[in-house]
Design a protein around this motif. Sequence first.
Motif, PDB file in Angstrom:
ATOM      1  N   ASP A 232       0.872  -1.166   0.000  1.00 16.88           N
ATOM      2  CA  ASP A 232       0.000   0.000   0.000  1.00 16.88           C
ATOM      3  C   ASP A 232       0.912   1.220   0.000  1.00 16.88           C
ATOM      4  OD1 ASP A 232      -2.213  -1.615   0.135  1.00 16.88           O
ATOM      5  OD2 ASP A 232      -2.499  -1.370   2.296  1.00 16.88           O
ATOM      6  N   VAL A 233       0.909   1.968  -1.094  1.00 16.97           N
ATOM      7  CA  VAL A 233       1.822   3.099  -1.244  1.00 16.97           C
ATOM      8  C   VAL A 233       1.028   4.301  -1.745  1.00 16.97           C
ATOM      9  CG1 VAL A 233       3.912   3.972  -2.333  1.00 16.97           C
ATOM     10  CG2 VAL A 233       3.724   1.527  -1.790  1.00 16.97           C
ATOM     11  N   ALA A 234       1.001   5.372  -0.961  1.00 12.41           N
ATOM     12  CA  ALA A 234       0.215   6.543  -1.316  1.00 12.41           C
ATOM     13  C   ALA A 234       0.927   7.405  -2.352  1.00 12.41           C
ATOM     14  CB  ALA A 234      -0.091   7.367  -0.066  1.00 12.41           C
ATOM     15  N   GLY A 235       2.237   7.699  -2.132  1.00  9.25           N
ATOM     16  CA  GLY A 235       2.913   8.649  -2.992  1.00  9.25           C
ATOM     17  C   GLY A 235       2.374  10.051  -2.730  1.00  9.25           C
ATOM     18  N   PRO A 236       2.775  11.031  -3.523  1.00  9.01           N
ATOM     19  CA  PRO A 236       3.690  10.932  -4.663  1.00  9.01           C
ATOM     20  C   PRO A 236       5.153  10.887  -4.225  1.00  9.01           C
ATOM     21  CG  PRO A 236       3.017  13.207  -4.367  1.00  9.01           C
ATOM     22  CD  PRO A 236       2.240  12.405  -3.360  1.00  9.01           C
ATOM     23  N   LEU A 237       6.012  10.575  -5.168  1.00 11.05           N
ATOM     24  CA  LEU A 237       7.460  10.623  -4.950  1.00 11.05           C
ATOM     25  C   LEU A 237       7.919  12.070  -5.037  1.00 11.05           C
ATOM     26  CD1 LEU A 237       9.922   8.640  -4.624  1.00 11.05           C
ATOM     27  CD2 LEU A 237      10.282   8.923  -7.078  1.00 11.05           C
ATOM     28  N   ASN A 238       8.834  12.455  -4.160  1.00 11.40           N
ATOM     29  CA  ASN A 238       9.305  13.842  -4.136  1.00 11.40           C
ATOM     30  C   ASN A 238      10.539  14.033  -5.023  1.00 11.40           C
ATOM     31  OD1 ASN A 238      10.744  12.181  -2.384  1.00 11.40           O
ATOM     32  ND2 ASN A 238      11.276  13.843  -0.979  1.00 11.40           N
ATOM     33  N   LEU A 239      10.419  13.550  -6.280  1.00 12.93           N
ATOM     34  CA  LEU A 239      11.521  13.691  -7.236  1.00 12.93           C
ATOM     35  C   LEU A 239      10.952  13.553  -8.648  1.00 12.93           C
ATOM     36  CD1 LEU A 239      14.592  14.085  -7.375  1.00 12.93           C
ATOM     37  CD2 LEU A 239      14.836  11.604  -7.334  1.00 12.93           C
ATOM     38  N   SER A 240      11.368  14.437  -9.520  1.00  5.66           N
ATOM     39  CA  SER A 240      10.856  14.442 -10.892  1.00  5.66           C
ATOM     40  C   SER A 240      11.560  13.393 -11.744  1.00  5.66           C
ATOM     41  CB  SER A 240      11.064  15.824 -11.514  1.00  5.66           C
ATOM     42  OG  SER A 240      12.442  16.167 -11.507  1.00  5.66           O
ATOM     43  N   ARG A 241      11.074  13.229 -12.972  1.00  5.93           N
ATOM     44  CA  ARG A 241      11.658  12.286 -13.916  1.00  5.93           C
ATOM     45  C   ARG A 241      13.006  12.817 -14.428  1.00  5.93           C
ATOM     46  NH1 ARG A 241       7.886   8.941 -17.370  1.00  5.93           N
ATOM     47  NH2 ARG A 241       8.765  10.028 -19.168  1.00  5.93           N
ATOM     48  N   SER A 242      13.860  11.877 -14.825  1.00  5.03           N
ATOM     49  CA  SER A 242      15.193  12.213 -15.327  1.00  5.03           C
ATOM     50  C   SER A 242      15.147  12.389 -16.845  1.00  5.03           C
ATOM     51  CB  SER A 242      16.169  11.092 -14.979  1.00  5.03           C
ATOM     52  OG  SER A 242      16.074  10.039 -15.933  1.00  5.03           O
ATOM     53  N   PRO A 243      16.283  12.740 -17.470  1.00  8.51           N
ATOM     54  CA  PRO A 243      16.303  12.857 -18.942  1.00  8.51           C
ATOM     55  C   PRO A 243      15.910  11.584 -19.682  1.00  8.51           C
ATOM     56  CG  PRO A 243      18.200  13.977 -18.017  1.00  8.51           C
ATOM     57  CD  PRO A 243      17.533  13.264 -16.875  1.00  8.51           C
ATOM     58  N   GLN A 244      16.021  10.408 -19.048  1.00  5.86           N
ATOM     59  CA  GLN A 244      15.584   9.184 -19.733  1.00  5.86           C
ATOM     60  C   GLN A 244      14.221   8.712 -19.250  1.00  5.86           C
ATOM     61  OE1 GLN A 244      18.062   5.715 -19.235  1.00  5.86           O
ATOM     62  NE2 GLN A 244      17.963   5.737 -17.012  1.00  5.86           N
ATOM     63  N   GLY A 245      13.533   9.565 -18.516  1.00  2.00           N
ATOM     64  CA  GLY A 245      12.182   9.236 -18.074  1.00  2.00           C
ATOM     65  C   GLY A 245      12.161   8.401 -16.812  1.00  2.00           C
ATOM     66  N   GLN A 246      12.663   7.185 -16.903  1.00  2.00           N
ATOM     67  CA  GLN A 246      12.729   6.274 -15.760  1.00  2.00           C
ATOM     68  C   GLN A 246      13.998   5.431 -15.869  1.00  2.00           C
ATOM     69  OE1 GLN A 246       9.242   3.795 -15.559  1.00  2.00           O
ATOM     70  NE2 GLN A 246       7.821   5.491 -15.289  1.00  2.00           N
ATOM     71  N   PRO A 247      14.514   4.941 -14.742  1.00  2.00           N
ATOM     72  CA  PRO A 247      15.616   3.983 -14.812  1.00  2.00           C
ATOM     73  C   PRO A 247      15.240   2.767 -15.653  1.00  2.00           C
ATOM     74  CG  PRO A 247      15.328   4.775 -12.562  1.00  2.00           C
ATOM     75  CD  PRO A 247      14.153   5.287 -13.353  1.00  2.00           C
ATOM     76  N   VAL A 248      16.229   2.179 -16.301  1.00  2.00           N
ATOM     77  CA  VAL A 248      16.009   0.978 -17.109  1.00  2.00           C
ATOM     78  C   VAL A 248      15.888  -0.227 -16.185  1.00  2.00           C
ATOM     79  CG1 VAL A 248      16.954  -0.508 -18.928  1.00  2.00           C
ATOM     80  CG2 VAL A 248      17.285   1.981 -19.037  1.00  2.00           C
ATOM     81  N   ILE A 249      14.894  -1.065 -16.419  1.00  3.34           N
ATOM     82  CA  ILE A 249      14.667  -2.242 -15.592  1.00  3.34           C
ATOM     83  C   ILE A 249      15.382  -3.454 -16.199  1.00  3.34           C
ATOM     84  CG2 ILE A 249      12.948  -3.872 -14.686  1.00  3.34           C
ATOM     85  CD1 ILE A 249      12.813  -1.174 -13.342  1.00  3.34           C
ATOM     86  N   PHE A 250      16.282  -4.048 -15.410  1.00  8.35           N
ATOM     87  CA  PHE A 250      16.944  -5.295 -15.782  1.00  8.35           C
ATOM     88  C   PHE A 250      16.436  -6.408 -14.874  1.00  8.35           C
ATOM     89  CE2 PHE A 250      19.709  -2.170 -17.569  1.00  8.35           C
ATOM     90  CZ  PHE A 250      20.372  -2.780 -18.632  1.00  8.35           C
ATOM     91  N   GLN A 251      16.634  -7.638 -15.311  1.00  7.20           N
ATOM     92  CA  GLN A 251      16.203  -8.798 -14.530  1.00  7.20           C
ATOM     93  C   GLN A 251      17.118  -9.969 -14.859  1.00  7.20           C
ATOM     94  OE1 GLN A 251      14.211 -11.873 -14.754  1.00  7.20           O
ATOM     95  NE2 GLN A 251      13.932 -11.829 -12.540  1.00  7.20           N
ATOM     96  N   ALA A 252      17.256 -10.916 -13.950  1.00  4.63           N
ATOM     97  CA  ALA A 252      18.228 -11.985 -14.167  1.00  4.63           C
ATOM     98  C   ALA A 252      17.682 -13.382 -13.872  1.00  4.63           C
ATOM     99  CB  ALA A 252      19.476 -11.740 -13.305  1.00  4.63           C
ATOM    100  N   GLY A 253      16.382 -13.545 -13.771  1.00  3.21           N
ATOM    101  CA  GLY A 253      15.826 -14.844 -13.414  1.00  3.21           C
ATOM    102  C   GLY A 253      15.854 -15.852 -14.550  1.00  3.21           C
ATOM    103  N   VAL A 254      16.045 -17.124 -14.208  1.00  2.83           N
ATOM    104  CA  VAL A 254      16.022 -18.192 -15.213  1.00  2.83           C
ATOM    105  C   VAL A 254      14.878 -19.173 -14.975  1.00  2.83           C
ATOM    106  CG1 VAL A 254      18.474 -18.049 -15.692  1.00  2.83           C
ATOM    107  CG2 VAL A 254      17.691 -19.572 -13.884  1.00  2.83           C
ATOM    108  N   SER A 255      14.221 -19.070 -13.829  1.00 12.28           N
ATOM    109  CA  SER A 255      13.080 -19.940 -13.553  1.00 12.28           C
ATOM    110  C   SER A 255      11.902 -19.538 -14.416  1.00 12.28           C
ATOM    111  CB  SER A 255      12.681 -19.821 -12.075  1.00 12.28           C
ATOM    112  OG  SER A 255      12.188 -18.515 -11.814  1.00 12.28           O
ATOM    113  N   GLU A 256      10.848 -20.353 -14.418  1.00 11.85           N
ATOM    114  CA  GLU A 256       9.632 -20.002 -15.141  1.00 11.85           C
ATOM    115  C   GLU A 256       9.083 -18.669 -14.640  1.00 11.85           C
ATOM    116  OE1 GLU A 256       7.723 -21.368 -17.756  1.00 11.85           O
ATOM    117  OE2 GLU A 256       9.688 -22.272 -18.080  1.00 11.85           O
TER     118      GLU A 256
END
Length: 446
Positions: free
Chosen positions: A197-221
Amino acid sequence: MSRTIHLALHPYGVGGPGQHGLWKDPRVAKNSSIDINYYIEQAKAAEHALFDALFIVDSQFINATYPAHYLNRLEPLTLLSAVATHTRHIGLVGTASSTYNSPFNLARRFASLDHISGGRAGWNVVTSFDTGTSKNFGFEEHLDYTTRYGRALEFVRVARGLWDSYEDDAFPADPERGVFLDPSKLHALEHRGEHFDVAGPLNLSRSPQGQPVIFQAGVSEEGRDLAAQVAEGIYAPGGSLEQARAYYTDIKTRTAAYGRDPEHIKIFIHGSPVVAATDEAARRREREIFEEDNDFGRNLALLGRAFGAYDFSVHDLDALFPDVAHLAEKGGRTGAAKLIERARTEHLTLRQVGELVNEFHRSPFVGAPDTVADTIENWFAAGTFDGINLAFRTGDDLALFVDGVVPLLQKRGLFRTEYAADTLRGNLGLPVPANRHSAAPQLVNG
């Protein structure tokens, strides 16, 4: 435009998994894993070579048997914030657990890194491999796979919602009108979900790339399915060419099935090249590395990580591999299952399984520069990766690759000759995510 290869650097300091002898190398500073200058120099060398990203791994549980680098290392976001001030183009990707963090705090920390770096941050989302981590956070047991990955999916969605708290034109900062913020451009999240349960908002604006890039490393289903839904980059397990191609095809197919463009998920395989003047010299060096790292006791301990840091030394080494499948249910279930199946079908002893551990870290990229470039080109053409996450034992090994292999890849049109953009998204060819509160579409950065 033809596809080109992406390269990332994965520094291991005094030695990561399987690199048991690296800390003894006189060229390796014994404090390198906690020396910020080591990481800054690594990042600057990779940026000089036009690499896409610096990738920092992490975990939050150890015992005395863990790899040397794991025993004494810096926290990724603190580290990368320091590196950001010494670099201009290279992406900065840090590992952080969705199981042992809260969305608001982590979203703020990655957004801060994104601003500090001018839009070069990436988050490698993990659900925590080590089952012992739970006891460092006040929980008796590690969460099961289904819960961990369900939490991870919701966590990423919450973080992305928080990163969109401000529309891009929310701050007119107009002294004449006395208006710093346009309050209509600020949006609370008001998320109510199964795990958060997260109300927000975040006290920081977007960066020049909009949002950080999401990486992931899972090999399971569960990991593959999470990646197909939210990841923009993947650190893949590698293996043989056939295994890597099967993984690549599976992830791209799953991504399309979720209605996403498969080109908007970049798959990096692990690579530890061994480059020398000749093929013979490289193979000789590979054999030397194998002997330097061939510590059976450490390999047995490394094997235990997939089974909840289990101590295999209590078993008879020359008896058949013990029945410990249940210990991997909340840890490294997928990798452990493969080991168990191989041990069962080949009737392997515990000693034989322990001797297999170092084999998992052997690289297909071994030889003179032209041989390594040929192998990389062949694997790339075969549809096994979009990029390679490179680990080198020493700065000398990095230089051999940068000076010998990179120019050959560039000459063949397989690797950039200059950066396309100042952001990680721009250099990976990823779109800037549209702010969910803005009607204006976002164009590809770069």
